[in-house]
Scaffold this active site. Structure first.
Site, PDB file in Angstrom:
ATOM      1  N   ASP A   8     -47.568  -6.346 -50.944  1.00 19.10           N
ATOM      2  CA  ASP A   8     -47.312  -7.587 -50.235  1.00 19.10           C
ATOM      3  C   ASP A   8     -46.677  -8.513 -51.279  1.00 19.10           C
ATOM      4  OD1 ASP A   8     -47.576  -9.754 -48.306  1.00 19.10           O
ATOM      5  OD2 ASP A   8     -49.238 -10.443 -49.562  1.00 19.10           O
ATOM      6  N   ASP A  10     -46.315 -12.604 -51.451  1.00 18.87           N
ATOM      7  CA  ASP A  10     -47.084 -13.789 -51.849  1.00 18.87           C
ATOM      8  C   ASP A  10     -48.569 -13.454 -51.977  1.00 18.87           C
ATOM      9  OD1 ASP A  10     -45.144 -16.419 -51.149  1.00 18.87           O
ATOM     10  OD2 ASP A  10     -44.708 -14.610 -50.016  1.00 18.87           O
ATOM     11  N   ASP A 167     -53.202  -8.819 -49.985  1.00 25.28           N
ATOM     12  CA  ASP A 167     -54.316  -9.783 -50.039  1.00 25.28           C
ATOM     13  C   ASP A 167     -54.686 -10.313 -48.665  1.00 25.28           C
ATOM     14  OD1 ASP A 167     -51.969 -11.356 -49.733  1.00 25.28           O
ATOM     15  OD2 ASP A 167     -52.955 -13.090 -50.632  1.00 25.28           O
TER      16      ASP A 167
END
Length: 226
Positions: A8, A10, A167
């Site tokens: 991922d 960010d 995240d």
């Protein structure tokens, strides 16, 4: 053996939050509103501009003033994409190892290509990244597996040997749906009320520096039985 790694963007590959924090604090000041704790903004990064702005300005997305506020934010961000953005500690070493081992890595993000492409260019990662898949390049973004499978296709690897690191719950869901091993990046932008154990990721790490030894171990060829 490890066939590839997907990140991922960010909160997993890059720590982009400080750029968002600086822009939003400036906007709050200009609108005569008090500053917001940076941690509050960081916790909303995974929900994009809508999540960050609605929290900071205590507005809902349907409010008449919200559209103009969001466009102002996006324009400011586009003009200063990587002023404070850096890879999380341990990520640069991980990418160096992946490159040295010839293990392709890519990025699967829900961040529009309008921002993702120049962000990778400005952080020096664009030429090293084997695949970048953004939501405007697929019919269904994460948690649907389409973007993860597209990335594997572009990297020429078998999804079953790929590790997806993220995240957010949708990262883990996308990875699982694509038949991948998943790692929950608990160092990322998790809201305080989030329970990452419920994500049921294959593995989880508290710090990005823990990724390299775990992936190195997974990359070792299996010892044949005598």
């Amino acid at each position: 053996m490890l066939s590839g790694v997907l990140f991922d963007l960010d909160g997993t590959l890059l720590d982009t939050a400080e750029d968002f924090v600086q822009i939003i604090q400036t906007m709050l000041q200009e609108h005569g509103k008090p500053a917001v704790d940076a941690a509050v903004i960081r916790a909303q990064v995974s929900d994009g501009s809508i999540g960050m702005l609605s929290t900071a300005f205590t507005l809902c997305a349907q409010d008449s003033a919200f559209a103009a506020l969001r466009e102002d934010f996006l324009q400011r961000y586009e003009q200063g994409l990587a002023r404070h953005t850096r890879p999380f500690p341990g990520i640069s070493e991980l990418l160096d190892w992946l490159d040295a081992e010839g293990v392709p890595w890519g990025v699967v993000t829900n961040k529009l290509s309008r921002f993702s492409i120049p962000l990778l260019e400005q952080t020096g990662l664009a030429t090293r990244c084997a695949s970048l898949v953004c939501p405007d390049q697929v019919s269904r973004g994460k948690p649907d597996p389409e973007s993860a499978l597209k990335a594997c296709s572009e990297m020429g690897i078998d999804p079953s040997g790929c590790v997806f690191i993220g995240d957010h719950l949708r990262d883990i869901q996308a990875g699982h749906a694509a038949g991948m091993t998943t790692i929950a990046a608990l160092y990322g932008y998790l809201p305080a009320e989030e329970d990452p154990i419920a994500w049921q990721a294959t593995h989880s790490v508290q710090h990005a520096s823990e990724l390299l030894p775990w992936l190195q171990q997974r990359h070792q060829p299996e010892t044949p039985h005598v």
